[in-house]
Each structure stands twice: as structure tokens, then as C-alpha cells.
Design a protein around this motif. Structure first.
Motif, PDB file in Angstrom:
ATOM      1  N   UNK A 281      -1.269  -6.690  -1.979  1.00 17.12           N
ATOM      2  CA  UNK A 281      -2.695  -7.084  -1.519  1.00 17.12           C
ATOM      3  C   UNK A 281      -3.878  -6.091  -2.066  1.00 17.12           C
ATOM      4  N   UNK A 282      -3.594  -4.927  -2.282  1.00 17.18           N
ATOM      5  CA  UNK A 282      -4.227  -3.986  -2.617  1.00 17.18           C
ATOM      6  C   UNK A 282      -4.051  -3.282  -4.091  1.00 17.18           C
ATOM      7  N   UNK A 283      -2.953  -3.989  -4.536  1.00 20.36           N
ATOM      8  CA  UNK A 283      -2.660  -3.452  -5.997  1.00 20.36           C
ATOM      9  C   UNK A 283      -2.606  -4.631  -7.228  1.00 20.36           C
ATOM     10  N   UNK A 284      -2.727  -5.819  -6.660  1.00 18.36           N
ATOM     11  CA  UNK A 284      -2.400  -7.042  -7.618  1.00 18.36           C
ATOM     12  C   UNK A 284      -3.352  -8.089  -7.515  1.00 18.36           C
ATOM     13  N   UNK A 285      -4.148  -8.281  -8.846  1.00 16.43           N
ATOM     14  CA  UNK A 285      -4.973  -9.378  -8.696  1.00 16.43           C
ATOM     15  C   UNK A 285      -4.327 -10.706  -8.552  1.00 16.43           C
ATOM     16  N   UNK A 286      -3.030 -10.720  -8.570  1.00 15.77           N
ATOM     17  CA  UNK A 286      -2.310 -12.121  -8.469  1.00 15.77           C
ATOM     18  C   UNK A 286      -1.897 -12.209  -7.114  1.00 15.77           C
ATOM     19  N   UNK A 287      -2.162 -11.470  -5.964  1.00 19.16           N
ATOM     20  CA  UNK A 287      -1.847 -11.804  -4.565  1.00 19.16           C
ATOM     21  C   UNK A 287      -2.239 -12.989  -4.161  1.00 19.16           C
TER      22      UNK A 287
ATOM     23  N   UNK B 235      -1.913   3.336   2.067  1.00 19.85           N
ATOM     24  CA  UNK B 235      -0.795   2.581   0.995  1.00 19.85           C
ATOM     25  C   UNK B 235       0.576   2.629   1.729  1.00 19.85           C
ATOM     26  N   UNK B 236       0.923   3.710   2.357  1.00 23.38           N
ATOM     27  CA  UNK B 236       2.112   3.794   3.025  1.00 23.38           C
ATOM     28  C   UNK B 236       2.502   2.561   4.084  1.00 23.38           C
ATOM     29  N   UNK B 237       1.231   2.678   4.853  1.00 22.84           N
ATOM     30  CA  UNK B 237       1.488   1.474   5.725  1.00 22.84           C
ATOM     31  C   UNK B 237       1.620   0.071   5.015  1.00 22.84           C
ATOM     32  N   UNK B 238       0.749  -0.313   3.812  1.00 23.64           N
ATOM     33  CA  UNK B 238       0.949  -1.519   3.294  1.00 23.64           C
ATOM     34  C   UNK B 238       2.451  -1.609   2.693  1.00 23.64           C
ATOM     35  N   UNK B 239       2.864  -0.468   2.159  1.00 21.92           N
ATOM     36  CA  UNK B 239       4.123  -0.620   1.458  1.00 21.92           C
ATOM     37  C   UNK B 239       5.345  -0.853   2.516  1.00 21.92           C
ATOM     38  N   UNK B 240       5.212  -0.108   3.800  1.00 27.56           N
ATOM     39  CA  UNK B 240       6.188  -0.273   4.720  1.00 27.56           C
ATOM     40  C   UNK B 240       5.979  -1.792   5.230  1.00 27.56           C
ATOM     41  N   UNK B 241       4.930  -2.348   5.402  1.00 28.66           N
ATOM     42  CA  UNK B 241       4.811  -3.528   5.801  1.00 28.66           C
ATOM     43  C   UNK B 241       4.873  -4.737   4.877  1.00 28.66           C
TER      44      UNK B 241
ATOM     45  N   UNK C  20      -3.294 -11.596   3.483  1.00 30.36           N
ATOM     46  CA  UNK C  20      -4.496 -11.063   2.839  1.00 30.36           C
ATOM     47  C   UNK C  20      -5.575 -10.679   3.707  1.00 30.36           C
ATOM     48  N   UNK C  21      -5.797 -11.605   4.763  1.00 31.58           N
ATOM     49  CA  UNK C  21      -6.813 -11.398   5.778  1.00 31.58           C
ATOM     50  C   UNK C  21      -6.139 -10.181   6.953  1.00 31.58           C
ATOM     51  N   UNK C  22      -5.099 -10.194   7.028  1.00 36.79           N
ATOM     52  CA  UNK C  22      -4.521  -8.924   7.722  1.00 36.79           C
ATOM     53  C   UNK C  22      -4.961  -7.595   7.022  1.00 36.79           C
ATOM     54  N   UNK C  23      -4.684  -7.596   5.712  1.00 35.55           N
ATOM     55  CA  UNK C  23      -4.775  -6.406   5.075  1.00 35.55           C
ATOM     56  C   UNK C  23      -6.221  -5.829   5.137  1.00 35.55           C
ATOM     57  N   UNK C  24      -7.112  -7.032   4.863  1.00 29.47           N
ATOM     58  CA  UNK C  24      -8.498  -6.782   4.759  1.00 29.47           C
ATOM     59  C   UNK C  24      -9.035  -6.236   6.155  1.00 29.47           C
ATOM     60  N   UNK C  25      -8.503  -6.736   7.142  1.00 33.73           N
ATOM     61  CA  UNK C  25      -8.867  -6.531   8.332  1.00 33.73           C
ATOM     62  C   UNK C  25      -8.313  -4.933   8.848  1.00 33.73           C
ATOM     63  N   UNK C  26      -7.142  -4.520   8.372  1.00 28.85           N
ATOM     64  CA  UNK C  26      -6.801  -3.178   8.386  1.00 28.85           C
ATOM     65  C   UNK C  26      -7.925  -2.349   7.734  1.00 28.85           C
TER      66      UNK C  26
END
Length: 161
Positions: free
Chosen positions: A49-55, A38-44, A70-76
Motif C-alpha cells: 500500500x506504500x510501494x505499489x500503484x496496483x494496491x 516500513x517495518x510495521x507495514x511489512x510485518x503486517x 489501504x484506509x488502515x495504512x493511510x490512518x497509520x
């Protein structure tokens, strides 16, 4: 003329494993992994993409950029979990949120059995299995912390005993 297009911070991450240095495995490190991820996602700037259905539910010109992020986060997510967890998480047309939720549900559904397993480990831990008292105490503290993260508190008195 040079392009004035800004690069999104998430596209500059070349190795997520250096940013999230632990691999999510059987769940004993779930809370730590979630926090680091989560820190990584917030920092970037991709935590939506991991909290909102509207992403991904937009219809403007930025749809392809949103899908790319979205694909980048999913790959992470896929890159930082153990190979044994991967088959239960991967779906070809998922969003990052779908993968995140499936992973979270997996750990929430197994929470009770993990608590029982950890409490058994805690209760049966023996000093004779450790080279010195410090490593024994560290293991007790690690188990207590993990149990606390799962919602089961080990009292200081019990820990001292």
C-alpha cells in the motif's frame, strides 16, 4: 459453525503509535520514521500500500478488503506525523500510496535546506551549551548521523575535531 475467515494482521493493530513510537516532525527524524513505518507495514503484510500503484487497482471480490487495508495504512500515516505536517498530506479520496508519496516529496523537496540547517547546527555547536562532554558528543553524533542519512557525510576527522 464458526467462520473460517482469517483476520488480516493489520486489522489487529490497535495503536500504531506503540509500533512506530516516534512522530515525524520537521524531518530530522524522517529516515528513522520511514524505517519504522516500513517495518510495521511489512510485518503486517500491507507494505504494497506504500510501494505499489496496483494496491487498489483490482476488480475482484477483495476490493473492499483492499480498500479497508489501504484506509488502515493511510490512518497509520496520519497518526504518526506531526499536526503541522497533516494539512499538507491529507486529501479525502487519496490512497495510502498518494499520502506516502506526498510526504516523501515534501521531505525530498526540502532536503537541501535541511542539510544547510543541520550543517550550520553542527558547525556552531558549542560545548558550553551542554552539561557535560558526553551529551555534547552525543549531539554531534546525532547531527552527523542525520546528515549522513540525507546524503552528506561528516568525516571521522571532522567529527573528532
Amino acid at each position: 459453525m464458526a467462520s473460517s475467515t482469517k483476520l488480516h494482521p493489520a486489522t489487529l493493530v490497535t495503536n500504531i503509535k506503540t509500533c512506530v513510537p516516534i512522530q515525524l516532525d520537521d524531518g530530522l527524524n524522517h529516515n528513522t520514521w520511514v524505517t519504522l513505518f516500513q517495518l510495521q507495514c511489512r510485518g503486517n503484510l500491507v507494505d504494497n500500500h506504500i510501494t505499489s500503484k496496483d494496491s487498489l487497482n483490482t476488480s475482484d471480490a477483495k476490493d473492499s478488503e483492499r480498500q479497508r487495508l489501504n484506509d488502515i495504512v493511510r490512518t497509520w500515516i496520519y497518526s504518526t506525523i506531526s499536526p503541522s505536517l497533516l494539512p499538507s498530506i491529507v486529501r479525502p479520496k487519496d490512497s495510502a500510496l498518494d499520502a506516502w508519496n506526498r510526504l516523501e516529496n515534501n521531505f525530498q523537496n526540502n532536503r537541501t535546506s535541511r542539510i544547510l540547517h543541520l550543517e550550520s547546527q553542527f558547525n556552531n555547536l558549542s560545548l558550553s551549551n551542554f552539561p557535560h562532554v558526553k551529551s555534547y558528543c552525543n549531539e554531534l553524533q546525532n547531527l552527523a548521523t542525520t546528515l549522513t542519512n540525507l546524503g552528506t557525510t561528516i568525516s571521522d576527522n571532522r567529527l573528532a575535531l
